[in-house]
Design a protein around this motif. Structure first.
Motif, PDB file in Angstrom:
ATOM      1  N   ALA A 169      49.799   6.942 102.438  1.00  0.00           N
ATOM      2  CA  ALA A 169      48.667   6.398 101.688  1.00  0.00           C
ATOM      3  C   ALA A 169      49.106   5.175 100.906  1.00  0.00           C
ATOM      4  N   SER A 170      48.163   4.268 100.715  1.00  0.00           N
ATOM      5  CA  SER A 170      48.383   3.080  99.884  1.00  0.00           C
ATOM      6  C   SER A 170      47.109   2.838  99.103  1.00  0.00           C
ATOM      7  N   GLY A 171      47.104   3.294  97.850  1.00  0.00           N
ATOM      8  CA  GLY A 171      45.900   3.192  97.039  1.00  0.00           C
ATOM      9  C   GLY A 171      45.849   1.925  96.226  1.00  0.00           C
ATOM     10  N   ALA A 172      46.494   0.866  96.706  1.00  0.00           N
ATOM     11  CA  ALA A 172      46.476  -0.405  95.990  1.00  0.00           C
ATOM     12  C   ALA A 172      46.519  -1.528  97.007  1.00  0.00           C
ATOM     13  N   SER A 173      45.960  -2.662  96.634  1.00  0.00           N
ATOM     14  CA  SER A 173      45.984  -3.834  97.516  1.00  0.00           C
ATOM     15  C   SER A 173      47.172  -4.727  97.201  1.00  0.00           C
ATOM     16  N   SER A 174      48.086  -4.263  96.377  1.00  0.00           N
ATOM     17  CA  SER A 174      49.278  -5.031  96.022  1.00  0.00           C
ATOM     18  C   SER A 174      50.260  -5.059  97.190  1.00  0.00           C
ATOM     19  N   GLN A 200      49.318   1.043  81.565  1.00  0.00           N
ATOM     20  CA  GLN A 200      48.753   2.374  81.743  1.00  0.00           C
ATOM     21  C   GLN A 200      48.132   2.494  83.124  1.00  0.00           C
ATOM     22  N   ALA A 201      47.951   3.725  83.581  1.00  0.00           N
ATOM     23  CA  ALA A 201      47.453   3.951  84.941  1.00  0.00           C
ATOM     24  C   ALA A 201      46.299   4.924  84.959  1.00  0.00           C
ATOM     25  N   ASP A 202      45.729   5.115  86.160  1.00  0.00           N
ATOM     26  CA  ASP A 202      44.654   6.101  86.312  1.00  0.00           C
ATOM     27  C   ASP A 202      45.202   7.472  86.707  1.00  0.00           C
ATOM     28  N   TYR A 203      46.539   7.575  86.865  1.00  0.00           N
ATOM     29  CA  TYR A 203      47.222   8.840  87.081  1.00  0.00           C
ATOM     30  C   TYR A 203      46.839   9.540  88.373  1.00  0.00           C
ATOM     31  N   ASP A 204      46.413   8.771  89.398  1.00  0.00           N
ATOM     32  CA  ASP A 204      46.108   9.418  90.680  1.00  0.00           C
ATOM     33  C   ASP A 204      47.319   9.439  91.608  1.00  0.00           C
ATOM     34  N   PHE A 205      48.346   8.693  91.293  1.00  0.00           N
ATOM     35  CA  PHE A 205      49.609   8.710  92.018  1.00  0.00           C
ATOM     36  C   PHE A 205      49.451   8.548  93.517  1.00  0.00           C
ATOM     37  N   ASN A 206      48.643   7.587  93.911  1.00  0.00           N
ATOM     38  CA  ASN A 206      48.458   7.335  95.344  1.00  0.00           C
ATOM     39  C   ASN A 206      48.610   5.857  95.698  1.00  0.00           C
TER      40      ASN A 206
END
Length: 447
Positions: A217-222, A182-188
């Motif tokens: 944008a890159s909303g993750a450190s992956s 599941q996700a936080d649904y911010d799609f960033n």
């Protein structure tokens, strides 16, 4: 125009996969704020057949003639509106005066304008239709007979051009990188702006594709990567396969992945190498997007809607360096390197048949399989087909902000009631819940 169109999977240019923040999001400046529990996105009821797409296939059926009904071969351009709209196509009528092709257009459009070289303008109302040859996909018909006021004009173009989503305009691919959870649904988590130009040697065959991609944008450190696959969501006896000569990224030739049944290429191996976690918190210093030029040359011109699928074919991300953990738009097919062990885990409800590498081989057929969505029908990726003229770009939600709240109530109404189609336009944004900062000046292609 070919009448025996092959089946194409339901267009799903809008897609997003649902996943709770299993993604390693860093803290920026202060501890990240916790999202208020104002109701889960999955509380929405997705109607049967909802495609998550902000674009529709469009059938052009135009005929150019003089006042006596004699066919005219003429150059022309097609705009969303004129003179203030966006250009979609630079075309040529055939010797018999016809122009017939399939195209993709933003679902929000209701009419188009054809402009001839002498400035003559003809408006075309878009008729909503069901494309039977494409699994009864919702589409548009743009049909009209046009009487040319200067019929002596003959075309001198050797090639034509199609622009996606429009000349100088950028659509946006948004990914949640926590699939299959599941996700936080911010799609960033991965956000790519794209502009695509196809060079056609006739109405149907593409000799070259030019893409301009901006990593905004890159909303993750992956350590996510970006790839492209030349495989539709269906196949038969190992066909079709585009005859690709070269693919270059920023001028450097890249090789196809080894061990794939259908060709796939990794355009950006590791987004973190170009820019780490950035441009998702409102109080974060803005970093300019990273530009990538992608050119695709075909040894033999490829047949659009059969050997390739304009504009993006089948673009996907590889999540955190795990090659088998691919994330595609909903209802698109993975590559044969995808790891089937992810299917049916977490929130994923994909059809396992589509993830079986044996089913990519000859004598196997794939048509319209349910992939990259939850049981409730929610995806992990979105394609925002933004053809608005001007310096417009999609404003995505800030970190941890549910997209339903960032575009309330328009997004929710779009999902539940199929309206408004233009939920992503500026008038539907909720102040303080979308990331407002964009490059200043905006991308040079938009000038």
């Amino acid at each position: 125009m070919k009448k025996d169109f092959r089946k194409l999977s339901v267009l799903a240019m809008l897609s997003f996969l649902i996943v709770l923040s299993a993604c390693n999001k860093q803290e920026i400046n202060n501890d990240p704020p916790q999202k208020e529990d104002s109701g889960k996105f999955t509380d929405l009821e997705v109607p049967e057949g909802f495609s998550w797409s902000t674009a529709k296939p469009t059938v052009f059926d135009l005929k150019f003639q003089d006042a006596d009904g004699i066919p005219v071969s003429t150059e022309f351009s097609i705009y969303t509106s004129y003179p203030d709209g966006s250009k979609l196509i630079d075309g040529i009528a055939n010797d018999d005066g016809t122009y017939e092709l399939r195209y993709k257009i933003a679902s929000r459009n209701e009419s188009l304008v054809v402009v001839l070289p002498d400035g003559q303008k003809e408006s075309i109302q878009l008729e909503e239709i069901q494309l039977e040859d494409y699994n009864n996909t919702d589409g548009f018909l743009a049909q009209k007979e046009i009487t040319c006021k200067q019929p002596e004009f003959k075309s001198s173009r050797a090639v034509t051009y199609q622009y996606f989503p429009a000349e100088g305009q950028f659509g946006t691919l948004c990914f949640e990188d926590t699939w299959p959870h599941q996700a936080d649904y911010d799609f960033n988590d991965v956000l790519i702006d794209y502009n695509v130009k196809g060079t056609y040697v006739n109405n149907w065959t593409v000799s070259r594709i030019d893409m301009v991609l901006y990593l905004r944008a890159s909303g993750a450190s992956s350590h996510n990567g970006l790839g492209i696959s030349f495989k539709h969501s269906w196949c038969w006896n190992g066909y079709p396969q585009a005859d690709i000569a070269t693919i270059k990224v920023n001028g450097e030739t890249i090789n196809p992945e080894s061990g794939t049944v259908y060709p796939s290429y990794i355009l950006i191996p590791d987004i973190e190498e170009h820019q780490p976690y950035y441009n998702t918190f409102a109080d974060q210093d803005f970093r300019d997007p990273i530009r990538f030029e992608v050119s695709i040359e075909f040894a033999t011109p490829a047949e659009d809607w059969w050997e390739i699928e304009m504009p993006l074919n089948n673009m996907f991300i590889i999540i955190d360096g795990e090659r088998g953990r691919e994330l595609h738009l909903p209802d698109y097919i993975p590559t044969s390197l995808a790891d089937p062990s992810f299917v049916g885990t977490g929130k994923d409800d994909s059809n396992p048949y589509a993830f079986n590498p044996d089913n990519f081989k000859d004598s196997k057929m794939m048509v319209g399989f349910y992939t990259y969505k939850t049981e409730e029908g929610f995806p992990w990726a979105l394609d925002i087909y933004f053809d608005e003229s001007g310096d417009n770009l999609f404003r995505y939600p800030v970190e941890f902000m549910d997209i339903r709240e960032a575009y309330y109530p328009a997004f929710e109404n779009w999902v539940m009631y199929w309206w408004p189609w233009d939920w992503y336009l500026p008038e539907h944004r909720v102040e303080g819940k979308v990331y407002e900062t964009i490059p200043d000046p905006t991308y040079p292609e938009m000038d």
